[in-house]
Design an enzyme around this catalytic site. Structure first.
Site, PDB file in Angstrom:
ATOM      1  N   SER A  15       0.815  -1.217   0.000  1.00  0.00           N
ATOM      2  CA  SER A  15       0.000   0.000   0.000  1.00  0.00           C
ATOM      3  C   SER A  15       0.848   1.265   0.000  1.00  0.00           C
ATOM      4  O   SER A  15       1.789   1.400   0.792  1.00  0.00           O
ATOM      5  CB  SER A  15      -0.929   0.017   1.214  1.00  0.00           C
ATOM      6  OG  SER A  15      -1.645   1.229   1.264  1.00  0.00           O
ATOM      7  N   LYS A  66     -13.223  -4.981   2.501  1.00  0.00           N
ATOM      8  CA  LYS A  66     -14.148  -3.885   2.219  1.00  0.00           C
ATOM      9  C   LYS A  66     -15.608  -4.221   2.519  1.00  0.00           C
ATOM     10  O   LYS A  66     -16.405  -3.317   2.776  1.00  0.00           O
ATOM     11  CB  LYS A  66     -14.002  -3.427   0.761  1.00  0.00           C
ATOM     12  CG  LYS A  66     -12.664  -2.763   0.472  1.00  0.00           C
ATOM     13  CD  LYS A  66     -12.581  -2.244  -0.952  1.00  0.00           C
ATOM     14  CE  LYS A  66     -11.240  -1.594  -1.220  1.00  0.00           C
ATOM     15  NZ  LYS A  66     -11.177  -0.979  -2.575  1.00  0.00           N
ATOM     16  N   GLY A 126     -15.636  -6.759 -16.589  1.00  0.00           N
ATOM     17  CA  GLY A 126     -15.518  -7.316 -15.251  1.00  0.00           C
ATOM     18  C   GLY A 126     -16.759  -7.048 -14.419  1.00  0.00           C
ATOM     19  O   GLY A 126     -17.567  -6.163 -14.728  1.00  0.00           O
ATOM     20  N   THR A 152     -18.136 -14.808 -16.656  1.00  0.00           N
ATOM     21  CA  THR A 152     -19.242 -15.482 -15.966  1.00  0.00           C
ATOM     22  C   THR A 152     -20.477 -14.580 -16.022  1.00  0.00           C
ATOM     23  O   THR A 152     -20.557 -13.577 -15.313  1.00  0.00           O
ATOM     24  CB  THR A 152     -18.876 -15.784 -14.500  1.00  0.00           C
ATOM     25  OG1 THR A 152     -17.639 -16.484 -14.454  1.00  0.00           O
ATOM     26  CG2 THR A 152     -19.957 -16.629 -13.831  1.00  0.00           C
ATOM     27  N   SER A 154     -23.516 -14.941 -15.030  1.00  0.00           N
ATOM     28  CA  SER A 154     -24.363 -14.864 -13.839  1.00  0.00           C
ATOM     29  C   SER A 154     -23.890 -13.781 -12.876  1.00  0.00           C
ATOM     30  O   SER A 154     -24.701 -13.109 -12.232  1.00  0.00           O
ATOM     31  CB  SER A 154     -24.403 -16.220 -13.125  1.00  0.00           C
ATOM     32  OG  SER A 154     -23.098 -16.619 -12.732  1.00  0.00           O
TER      33      SER A 154
END
Length: 279
Positions: A15, A66, A126, A152, A154
């Site tokens: 970070s 998160k 994405g 994907t 779904s």
């Protein structure tokens, strides 16, 4: 009395938030310090309890915490509640208040270079956490057409169904999106594909991209991913993830200090840490 801030995650050593914020604290003459705190995923509750004992004034939350942080908060702002993820916590008067500055930070960085986003047909690549924050924020801002492609279907459908803001969205597989790239004025890459060290990978082929399309990748290491290099070769205008990182940090700083900081200073600091140049 010195105010203590932190960034928590697992891993956390990479970070750059403390470097960025500590420079701002010094620049604005604030008696404050940010530290990295490694909280392992499997020890999250005990780690948060220790954080409460530190008299913390605020903290950033990075992956994979998160969503896990939400049950430990006293309040959520409406956007972070809709997104279902928090990256910034303000601690005041004994309360922990959660915000999500990722999507708004992305939008601020985008508008700096591409102000006509509301009327632009947009494709998001994405459907993970970053896509969710950006999709919800753009929809909330008023972007009218945001399509999503994902391997994907779904997951992309679930993202579409979860959005609480009005927006027209078509879900498609990557191969279908590749054929339709010429229909988009804005393409946003939100996956980790192409991130260092896997710099030769790309989530989508750019062969049908139109000249002048704005292509944005939230990755900033490397500064030009393969998708950005391919897009530039097709005449696109490109943007990497440095702006998103800077503006999400600036918005967090503003929530903690009630000062919107010098983002150009932040940019130069981040670029110095990366040892490279922004695109």
């Amino acid at each position: 009395m010195r105010k203590n801030y932190a960034v928590i995650g697992d891993p956390i050593q990479h970070s750059m938030s403390p470097v960025m914020h500590n420079d701002l604290f010094q620049f604005y003459g604030l008696d404050a310090e940010m530290k990295k705190i490694h909280i392992k995923k499997e020890q999250f509750e005990s780690g948060i309890n220790k954080l409460r004992e530190m008299n913390i004034s605020g903290f950033n939350v990075t992956v994979p915490h998160k969503q896990a942080i939400i049950p430990f908060l006293d309040e959520l702002d409406p956007l972070s509640k809709a997104i279902g993820a928090v990256n910034t916590v303000v601690c005041e008067d004994g309360k922990w208040i959660g915000y999500n500055t990722d999507g708004e930070g992305y939008l601020k960085g985008l508008l700096k270079q591409f102000p006509d986003v509301k009327q632009t047909r947009t494709l998001i690549i994405g459907s993970g956490g970053a896509a969710r924050g950006i999709y919800f924020t753009l929809a909330h801002y008023g972007v009218q057409q945001i399509d999503i492609c994902n391997r994907t279907l779904s997951k992309a459908e679930a993202l579409k169904e979860a959005c609480p803001y009005p927006v027209n969205t078509t879900i498609m597989e990557t191969t279908q999106a590749e054929k339709k790239l010429g229909e988009y004025g804005l393409v946003i890459q939100t996956t980790s594909i192409g991130m260092s060290p896997n710099i030769d990978a790309s989530p989508i082929q750019m062969s049908n991209l139109m000249d002048g399309t704005f292509v944005s990748d939230i990755i900033y290491n490397p500064s030009e991913t393969k998708i950005l290099m391919d897009a530039k070769a097709k005449g696109a205008i490109i943007q990497n993830g440095i702006d998103m990182f800077i503006y999400q940090g600036a918005l967090a700083f503003e929530k903690w200090q009630r000062i919107f900081p010098d983002t150009e200073r932040m940019r130069q600091n981040v670029l110095a840490q990366l040892g490279g140049l922004s695109c």
